[in-house]
Enzyme design. Structure first.
Site, mmCIF file in Angstrom:
data_model
loop_
_atom_site.group_PDB
_atom_site.id
_atom_site.type_symbol
_atom_site.label_atom_id
_atom_site.label_comp_id
_atom_site.label_asym_id
_atom_site.label_seq_id
_atom_site.Cartn_x
_atom_site.Cartn_y
_atom_site.Cartn_z
ATOM 1 N N CYS A 135 2.537 -3.860 7.220
ATOM 2 C CA CYS A 135 1.418 -4.469 6.496
ATOM 3 C C CYS A 135 1.322 -3.908 5.087
ATOM 4 C CB CYS A 135 0.118 -4.227 7.257
ATOM 5 S SG CYS A 135 -1.326 -4.868 6.397
ATOM 6 N N CYS A 138 -2.170 -3.227 3.798
ATOM 7 C CA CYS A 138 -2.792 -2.003 4.330
ATOM 8 C C CYS A 138 -2.204 -0.760 3.683
ATOM 9 C CB CYS A 138 -2.557 -1.866 5.838
ATOM 10 S SG CYS A 138 -2.671 -3.371 6.780
ATOM 11 N N ASP A 139 -0.893 -0.712 3.547
ATOM 12 C CA ASP A 139 -0.224 0.552 3.213
ATOM 13 C C ASP A 139 0.443 0.590 1.840
ATOM 14 O OD1 ASP A 139 -0.925 1.558 5.725
ATOM 15 O OD2 ASP A 139 0.819 0.649 6.669
#
Ligand code: NDP
Length: 313
Positions: A135, A138-139
């Site tokens: 993701c 997200c990261d």
């Protein structure tokens, strides 16, 4: 144990717990089954920095613990167990847990989520949370001014690569075919981005590094006589080869799209079966964020409450 309930929630990610908070505050006395991966996909990420309300970020595990506590505070009964079969042709609706016993419910909220697909390399597990991610939203932030690789050639891979190019120094795309599968506009976006370099006809076979990912083993023209093997230094390895919604047990009753996502009656969370609602990633091939999942969880609980009231259940 109560095995006849007004509202049964299947799944314990942000969608399930938000549905539980709203359903319990509406006195539906919900029972929530945690499923195979208690806390859902967030428990396999590290820090969550994009969930509103946490200016300093929070770990995925802590966020899910907090959501669980909040749901329990209002009376949600959280049980461990996995839904292994359903019968949505009967009233009350029937959900089988762990192949062992059945729970009868007037309404069911499905929040079983989706799983990112992985290549199946042992190194993906070895470096989970240490350079391997599925993701970018997200990261990606952790890879500012670093070098990353994105595996996949579809719309998700192109989107993730473009997003990462806004943060990282360099983005490699590892594509197994001689062409991208993504839509033309997404293809053009990556091919015209000077920070993105596409390696066609390449496969990743492993990762290496002492403290987290430091590089990827690549094979060009795998299986061909002129096959080439070499290593590429990277800091982050992003998988973007698709997601699988966890809908296997519902397929005989619910309308699913081609990939298997539950089709809901937009903008509600209603499925084609009265009294069954779906929220979170299991019905969302597009956004797949914790906050969007939480939002639809709220909608599912409101939809369930209205349904039960209308039916006098
Ligand atoms: P897709 O199935 O479209 O693409 C998956 C990609 O991963 C393909 O390039 C595929 O390669 C590759 N792949 C799959 N398995 C492997 C493997 N084992 N090794 C190497 N490569 C592999 O999935 P997406 O998640 O990209 O998209 C899913 C759906 O969502 C699509 O319909 C897409 O259009 C849509 N979508 C739309 C967006 C938008 O409109 N903004 C954004 C994101 C998704 P190959 O081509 O060789 O099969």
């Amino acid at each position: 144990m109560r095995n006849r309930v007004r509202c049964l929630i299947i799944g314990s990610g942000p969608a399930g717990y938000t549905a539980a908070i709203y359903a319990s505050r509406a006195n539906l006395e919900p029972v929530l089954y945690e499923g195979m991966e208690p806390g859902g996909q967030l428990t396999i990420t590290t820090d969550v920095e994009n969930f509103p309300g946490y200016p300093d970020g929070i770990t995925g595990t802590e966020l899910m613990e907090d959501l669980k506590k909040q749901a329990q505070r209002f009376g949600t009964e959280v049980r461990s167990g996995r839904a292994t079969a359903v019968d949505f042709s009967v009233r009350p609706l029937k959900v089988v847990i762990d192949d062992e016993y059945a729970v009868e419910a007037d309404s069911v909220i499905i929040s079983t989520g989706a799983c990112a697909k992985y290549l199946g390399l042992a190194d993906e597990t070895k470096y989970a949370g240490q350079g391997v991610s599925a993701c970018a939203t997200c990261d990606g932030f952790f890879y500012r001014r670093k070098t990353v690789a994105v595996v996949g050639g579809g719309d998700t891979a192109c989107e993730e690569a473009s997003y990462l190019a806004g943060l990282a120094e360099k983005v490699y795309m590892i594509v197994r075919k001689p062409q991208l599968r993504a839509s033309k506009i997404m293809q053009e976006r990556v091919l015209n981005n000077p920070k993105i370099e596409v390696f066609f006809e390449h496969n990743a076979t492993g990762l290496f590094g002492e403290n987290g990912v430091e590089g990827v083993h690549l094979v060009k023209w795998m299986g061909e006589p002129d096959e080439e093997r070499y290593d590429l230094p990277i800091d982050g390895f992003f998988l973007a080869i698709g997601h699988t919604p966890n809908t296997g047990i519902f397929k005989d009753f619910l309308n699913l799209d081609q990939v298997g996502y539950i089709i809901t009656e937009h903008p509600t969370t209603k499925t084609n079966v009265e009294g069954v609602f779906a929220c979170g990633d299991v019905a969302d091939p597009i956004y797949r964020q914790a906050i969007t999942a939480a939002g639809t969880g709220c909608r599912a609980a409101v939809d369930a409450e209205r349904y039960l009231m209308e039916k006098g259940l």
